[in-house]
Design a protein around this motif. Structure first.
Motif, mmCIF file in Angstrom:
data_model
loop_
_atom_site.group_PDB
_atom_site.id
_atom_site.type_symbol
_atom_site.label_atom_id
_atom_site.label_comp_id
_atom_site.label_asym_id
_atom_site.label_seq_id
_atom_site.Cartn_x
_atom_site.Cartn_y
_atom_site.Cartn_z
ATOM 1 N N ARG A 177 6.983 -50.314 -15.912
ATOM 2 C CA ARG A 177 8.176 -49.474 -16.036
ATOM 3 C C ARG A 177 7.498 -48.404 -16.840
ATOM 4 O O ARG A 177 7.543 -46.969 -16.500
ATOM 5 C CB ARG A 177 9.225 -49.739 -16.065
ATOM 6 C CG ARG A 177 10.126 -50.518 -15.163
ATOM 7 C CD ARG A 177 11.383 -50.549 -15.294
ATOM 8 N NE ARG A 177 12.051 -51.395 -16.681
ATOM 9 C CZ ARG A 177 12.326 -52.481 -16.693
ATOM 10 N NH1 ARG A 177 12.212 -53.391 -15.740
ATOM 11 N NH2 ARG A 177 12.484 -52.791 -18.071
ATOM 12 N N LEU A 178 7.130 -48.651 -18.147
ATOM 13 C CA LEU A 178 6.569 -47.551 -19.010
ATOM 14 C C LEU A 178 5.414 -46.734 -18.555
ATOM 15 O O LEU A 178 5.229 -45.387 -18.495
ATOM 16 C CB LEU A 178 6.236 -48.066 -20.513
ATOM 17 C CG LEU A 178 7.470 -48.648 -21.092
ATOM 18 C CD1 LEU A 178 6.907 -49.643 -22.201
ATOM 19 C CD2 LEU A 178 8.581 -47.784 -21.381
ATOM 20 N N VAL A 179 4.383 -47.413 -17.858
ATOM 21 C CA VAL A 179 3.336 -46.943 -17.475
ATOM 22 C C VAL A 179 3.532 -45.946 -16.209
ATOM 23 O O VAL A 179 3.248 -44.728 -16.014
ATOM 24 C CB VAL A 179 2.229 -48.065 -16.836
ATOM 25 C CG1 VAL A 179 0.991 -47.190 -16.128
ATOM 26 C CG2 VAL A 179 1.525 -48.575 -18.123
ATOM 27 N N GLU A 180 4.490 -46.487 -15.359
ATOM 28 C CA GLU A 180 4.821 -45.699 -14.165
ATOM 29 C C GLU A 180 5.700 -44.298 -14.559
ATOM 30 O O GLU A 180 5.285 -43.161 -13.766
ATOM 31 C CB GLU A 180 6.113 -46.306 -13.210
ATOM 32 C CG GLU A 180 5.112 -47.685 -12.689
ATOM 33 C CD GLU A 180 4.016 -47.143 -11.448
ATOM 34 O OE1 GLU A 180 4.093 -46.031 -10.921
ATOM 35 O OE2 GLU A 180 3.091 -47.986 -11.385
ATOM 36 N N ARG A 181 6.235 -44.248 -15.711
ATOM 37 C CA ARG A 181 7.017 -43.057 -16.037
ATOM 38 C C ARG A 181 5.939 -42.318 -16.904
ATOM 39 O O ARG A 181 6.049 -40.954 -16.710
ATOM 40 C CB ARG A 181 8.276 -43.461 -17.030
ATOM 41 C CG ARG A 181 9.318 -43.819 -16.204
ATOM 42 C CD ARG A 181 10.844 -43.762 -17.096
ATOM 43 N NE ARG A 181 10.879 -44.620 -18.193
ATOM 44 C CZ ARG A 181 11.158 -45.757 -18.349
ATOM 45 N NH1 ARG A 181 11.595 -46.444 -17.066
ATOM 46 N NH2 ARG A 181 11.033 -46.580 -19.256
ATOM 47 N N ALA A 182 5.072 -42.901 -17.538
ATOM 48 C CA ALA A 182 4.167 -42.125 -18.624
ATOM 49 C C ALA A 182 3.098 -41.303 -17.870
ATOM 50 O O ALA A 182 2.834 -40.100 -18.318
ATOM 51 C CB ALA A 182 3.675 -42.970 -19.724
ATOM 52 N N ALA A 183 2.557 -41.895 -16.848
ATOM 53 C CA ALA A 183 1.570 -41.512 -16.175
ATOM 54 C C ALA A 183 1.659 -40.124 -15.668
ATOM 55 O O ALA A 183 1.047 -38.998 -16.035
ATOM 56 C CB ALA A 183 0.765 -42.277 -15.176
ATOM 57 N N PRO A 184 2.604 -39.878 -14.955
ATOM 58 C CA PRO A 184 2.949 -38.276 -14.483
ATOM 59 C C PRO A 184 3.323 -37.414 -15.686
ATOM 60 O O PRO A 184 2.963 -36.250 -15.485
ATOM 61 C CB PRO A 184 4.269 -38.602 -13.628
ATOM 62 C CG PRO A 184 4.215 -40.012 -13.092
ATOM 63 C CD PRO A 184 3.844 -40.573 -14.408
ATOM 64 N N GLU A 185 3.818 -37.900 -16.845
ATOM 65 C CA GLU A 185 4.202 -36.994 -18.014
ATOM 66 C C GLU A 185 2.949 -36.645 -18.282
ATOM 67 O O GLU A 185 2.695 -35.411 -18.858
ATOM 68 C CB GLU A 185 4.990 -37.715 -18.948
ATOM 69 C CG GLU A 185 6.281 -37.986 -18.441
ATOM 70 C CD GLU A 185 7.401 -38.598 -19.439
ATOM 71 O OE1 GLU A 185 8.611 -38.642 -19.216
ATOM 72 O OE2 GLU A 185 6.712 -39.157 -20.372
ATOM 73 N N TRP A 186 1.912 -37.526 -18.651
ATOM 74 C CA TRP A 186 0.622 -37.036 -19.174
ATOM 75 C C TRP A 186 -0.166 -36.077 -18.372
ATOM 76 O O TRP A 186 -0.857 -35.326 -18.793
ATOM 77 C CB TRP A 186 -0.266 -38.380 -19.370
ATOM 78 C CG TRP A 186 0.126 -39.041 -20.736
ATOM 79 C CD1 TRP A 186 0.951 -40.019 -21.067
ATOM 80 C CD2 TRP A 186 -0.435 -38.771 -21.986
ATOM 81 N NE1 TRP A 186 1.123 -40.219 -22.341
ATOM 82 C CE2 TRP A 186 0.318 -39.610 -23.043
ATOM 83 C CE3 TRP A 186 -1.317 -37.668 -22.516
ATOM 84 C CZ2 TRP A 186 -0.029 -39.141 -24.431
ATOM 85 C CZ3 TRP A 186 -1.818 -37.672 -23.751
ATOM 86 C CH2 TRP A 186 -1.185 -38.458 -24.577
ATOM 87 N N ARG A 187 0.067 -36.188 -17.052
ATOM 88 C CA ARG A 187 -0.954 -35.382 -16.100
ATOM 89 C C ARG A 187 -0.247 -34.017 -16.007
ATOM 90 O O ARG A 187 -1.191 -33.114 -16.061
ATOM 91 C CB ARG A 187 -0.720 -36.061 -14.590
ATOM 92 C CG ARG A 187 -1.621 -37.460 -14.627
ATOM 93 C CD ARG A 187 -1.495 -37.843 -13.084
ATOM 94 N NE ARG A 187 -2.774 -37.109 -12.506
ATOM 95 C CZ ARG A 187 -3.100 -37.280 -11.362
ATOM 96 N NH1 ARG A 187 -2.410 -38.196 -10.461
ATOM 97 N NH2 ARG A 187 -4.023 -36.617 -10.572
ATOM 98 N N THR A 188 1.043 -34.034 -16.241
ATOM 99 C CA THR A 188 1.640 -32.631 -16.453
ATOM 100 C C THR A 188 1.228 -31.945 -17.798
ATOM 101 O O THR A 188 1.069 -30.843 -17.731
ATOM 102 C CB THR A 188 3.391 -32.881 -16.129
ATOM 103 O OG1 THR A 188 3.717 -33.218 -15.120
ATOM 104 C CG2 THR A 188 3.881 -31.382 -16.612
#
Length: 244
Positions: A116-127
């Protein structure tokens, strides 16, 4: 991206805190005497969830990289710093602590929590990457350093990342183990041979699974926080080859 503070540090580094929506982050830059600083390559540095971006050892590593001429950026993941955990993640962490006390296997708990943490973090990092590359001080190429589960996802889906350094010191979910074959950028992976809670064979199997034709494994004796200081110098030589 809204900058909330700026500090000039005594090692020739400028430290800027920012907010991107509700996500707090920090950008470190080499201090330039010129009126229009030349843009520099960028290293995204992510940490395993649980450590805030202000942790001393993380800040020290970022400042050393910035003093060597890189822009370095990090953000707090959900549950880090002032960002709250979801109710599901709170329950998973409580279950993880209970399993640790009882000496029970925790892989399935970690699978759910870290996934769950990866699924949330990856879009934040790309933004965040979008915003950073719009700054006049920052240019490509882009490297990634740190949290392996997130790094596998970003290196697999983000074409702007051209080199990655992974710390094999955390749980990697099944989804990211499958994605490893999609990682084709040059890779440097660090393994602590006696890392408590992180079996070395799992790390070695993951290293073997990466699809890149240029990958290097450094393994050192010692526990989770015992990575030798010289590995940071080797990491900079790795990024110098691929980002400059």
């Amino acid at each position: 991206m809204r900058f909330t503070s700026e500090r000039r540090l005594d090692d020739g580094v400028v430290e800027r805190d920012f907010l991107l929506g509700e996500v707090p982050g920090t950008l470190w830059l080499p201090d330039s005497a010129g009126p229009v600083p030349a843009p520099v390559p960028l290293i995204l540095t992510a940490h395993n969830n649980g450590l805030p971006r202000t942790a001393d050892r993380l800040v020290a590593r970022a400042r050393i990289s910035a003093a060597r001429g890189y822009a370095v950026a990090t953000i707090d993941a959900a549950g880090c710093g002032d960002r709250p955990l979801s109710a599901d993640d709170e329950r998973a962490r409580a279950e993880l602590r209970r399993a640790a006390r009882a000496g029970e296997p925790a892989d399935e708990i970690l699978e759910s929590l870290v996934g769950r943490l990866v699924e949330r973090a990856a879009p934040e990092w790309r933004t965040t990457l979008d915003a950073l590359l719009s700054l006049p001080e920052v240019a490509g190429p882009v490297g990634y350093s740190g949290w392996m589960a997130l790094g596998v996802r970003l290196a697999a889906v983000e074409p702007r990342i051209v080199a990655a350094g992974f710390f094999a010191g955390g749980f990697v979910p099944r989804a990211q183990r499958a994605e490893a074959r999609l990682v084709t950028v040059p890779l440097l992976m660090l393994v602590q041979w006696d890392d408590e809670g992180n079996p070395r064979q799992r790390a070695l199997d993951l290293f073997d699974a990466f699809g890149t034709k240029e990958k290097t494994l450094h393994a050192n004796l010692g526990g989770h926080t015992g990575t030798p200081r010289f590995e940071l110098d080797d990491a900079h030589r790795f990024f110098d080859r691929h980002l400059r």
